[in-house]
Scaffold this active site. Structure first.
Site, mmCIF file in Angstrom:
data_model
loop_
_atom_site.group_PDB
_atom_site.id
_atom_site.type_symbol
_atom_site.label_atom_id
_atom_site.label_comp_id
_atom_site.label_asym_id
_atom_site.label_seq_id
_atom_site.Cartn_x
_atom_site.Cartn_y
_atom_site.Cartn_z
ATOM 1 N N ASP A 121 -8.447 -95.876 -61.482
ATOM 2 C CA ASP A 121 -8.554 -97.327 -61.484
ATOM 3 C C ASP A 121 -8.660 -97.818 -62.922
ATOM 4 O O ASP A 121 -9.640 -97.527 -63.610
ATOM 5 C CB ASP A 121 -9.791 -97.751 -60.684
ATOM 6 N N ASP A 170 -19.220 -96.532 -52.235
ATOM 7 C CA ASP A 170 -20.229 -95.698 -52.898
ATOM 8 C C ASP A 170 -21.237 -96.463 -53.741
ATOM 9 O O ASP A 170 -22.070 -95.852 -54.411
ATOM 10 C CB ASP A 170 -19.542 -94.654 -53.780
ATOM 11 N N ASP A 197 -6.384 -104.755 -56.615
ATOM 12 C CA ASP A 197 -7.748 -105.190 -56.328
ATOM 13 C C ASP A 197 -7.965 -106.599 -56.857
ATOM 14 O O ASP A 197 -7.947 -107.579 -56.116
ATOM 15 C CB ASP A 197 -8.739 -104.209 -56.944
ATOM 16 N N THR A 202 -17.337 -92.673 -57.516
ATOM 17 C CA THR A 202 -16.719 -93.214 -58.718
ATOM 18 C C THR A 202 -17.379 -92.675 -59.984
ATOM 19 O O THR A 202 -18.609 -92.586 -60.067
ATOM 20 C CB THR A 202 -16.806 -94.747 -58.708
ATOM 21 N N GLU A 215 -4.998 -97.790 -59.207
ATOM 22 C CA GLU A 215 -5.490 -99.111 -58.835
ATOM 23 C C GLU A 215 -5.466 -100.064 -60.021
ATOM 24 O O GLU A 215 -5.860 -99.703 -61.122
ATOM 25 C CB GLU A 215 -6.914 -98.979 -58.286
ATOM 26 N N LYS A 231 -12.536 -94.060 -63.408
ATOM 27 C CA LYS A 231 -12.298 -95.307 -64.117
ATOM 28 C C LYS A 231 -11.579 -95.005 -65.428
ATOM 29 O O LYS A 231 -12.009 -94.152 -66.218
ATOM 30 C CB LYS A 231 -13.622 -96.017 -64.395
ATOM 31 N N LYS A 277 -12.381 -106.264 -50.558
ATOM 32 C CA LYS A 277 -13.814 -106.296 -50.868
ATOM 33 C C LYS A 277 -14.389 -107.550 -50.223
ATOM 34 O O LYS A 277 -13.822 -108.641 -50.364
ATOM 35 C CB LYS A 277 -14.056 -106.302 -52.380
#
Length: 357
Positions: free
Chosen positions: A184, A314, A235, A129, A210, A156, A259
């Site tokens: 994301d 990660d 998410d 990421t 995302e 991101k 998650k």
């Protein structure tokens, strides 16, 4: 009765990590250890999220101190799920206890968790990421990671729609073809902005988008999915199996990101995956800021279940130093856990730990 011990673990990040909802400078988690009367040890980790779960580290520490010793049949996966799902405690602490109890279970039967929970694959390929930064800096960071062997990048976005498009363009130009790019927004766009941005970045061979808009804007998410040329992953909108079912009913997602902190552990993650699979949706598995311990648990789930097709494991690769040695290995983006019982062989780096129970 099972003895419970707990520590706070704090690891700095090499630089501030920015997403649309804020900036992090360190990873702070609570690590628990369960010890049976026979001396068997099970490890788990809580990584609270104030913005998503409404939890703080202080809340988790207070809750774990109230628990003391616990009593549960750790030789039954269903009994473990019943205990952690009904526990009146922060979701991340329930996840840590679920993790530790399953670690005990795996060690009791002498099998690794990934085989006990499904045993589908023996390795995964994680993305790496890149936080929000100027487009040219994001491109430089992308090249660095590709040179290190990573073939999947997660960018991101979510602060400035036009600059977000430029970020994706710069990264694609820098890394060329053959590298997968995911983005994301962490709820950062309005539904209208998301539709425009996604339409523009689709030409840069983006794999998925995302959480493009607010977690509770179901109508907006449905509109985005309906109009998007790219797969939409949720998410923050999906924490529980019931949330996954709502995402299906609202036709708001193609992919659901699991998650362990959201699902109260591995047993809850199984149920979100099963709802998703029944509805024809794929799963991603992601993380918050866990150490090697928590990430090892995530890799076990990812190796176990066929329906988990995207891997964002990660978090422990982004900190300065490690709180554990062993656990899930990493080599040029490939992660794996082997045949050691339970979570596997993990050794604490004790100077990173501060005792709280």
């Amino acid at each position: 009765m099972i003895k419970l011990e707990a520590w706070v673990v704090e690891l700095p990040l090499p630089e501030p990590f920015r997403i649309s909802t804020g900036v992090s400078e360190k990873s702070r988690t609570v690590v628990v250890r369960l010890i049976t009367p026979e001396g068997l040890e099970g490890w788990g980790e809580a990584c609270p999220s104030k913005s998503v779960l409404g939890e703080t580290l202080e809340m988790v520490v207070e809750a774990v101190r109230k628990l003391g010793r616990i009593s549960v049949d750790y030789t039954s996966i269903e009994a473990i799920h019943e205990y952690t799902w009904s526990l009146q405690a922060p979701s991340s602490l329930a996840a840590a206890l679920d993790m530790a109890l399953l670690d005990l279970y795996g060690k009791t039967v002498g099998r690794p968790l990934w085989r006990l929970l499904g045993g589908y694959r023996d390795k995964i390929e994680t993305d790496i990421t890149i936080g929000i930064m100027e487009p040219e800096e994001q491109a430089k960071r992308a090249v660095k990671y590709v040179e290190e062997g990573f073939k999947i990048l997660k960018l991101k976005l979510g602060l400035e729609p036009d600059k977000d498009v430029e970020r994706v363009r710069r990264v694609r130009d820098a890394v060329g073809e053959g590298v997968r790019i995911r983005v994301d927004a962490n709820q950062g766009w309005s539904a209208e902005e998301a539709v425009r941005v996604i339409d523009r970045i689709a030409s840069y061979d983006v794999e998925l988008v995302e959480q493009p808009t607010r977690w509770d804007d179901w109508e907006g998410l449905r509109k985005i999915k309906r109009e998007s040329p790219l797969p939409i992953a949720l998410d923050e909108s999906v924490k529980t199996p019931a949330d996954a079912l709502k995402a299906v009913q609202m036709e708001a997602a193609d992919i659901i990101n699991i998650k362990l902190m959201k699902t109260r552990g591995l047993t809850g993650a199984l149920r979100v995956a099963h709802v998703s699979e029944a509805a024809g949706l794929k799963n991603m598995i992601g993380c918050y800021g866990e150490t090697r311990l928590g990430m090892t648990a995530h890799v076990h789930v990812a190796q176990a279940l066929r329906n988990i097709a995207y891997y964002d494991t990660d978090c422990d690769l982004l900190t300065v130093g490690q709180a554990f040695t062993g656990g899930a290995s990493i080599e040029k983006g490939i992660r794996r856990v082997g045949e050691e019982p339970g979570l596997g062989r993990l050794a604490p780096v004790w100077d990173k730990f501060t005792r709280v129970l």
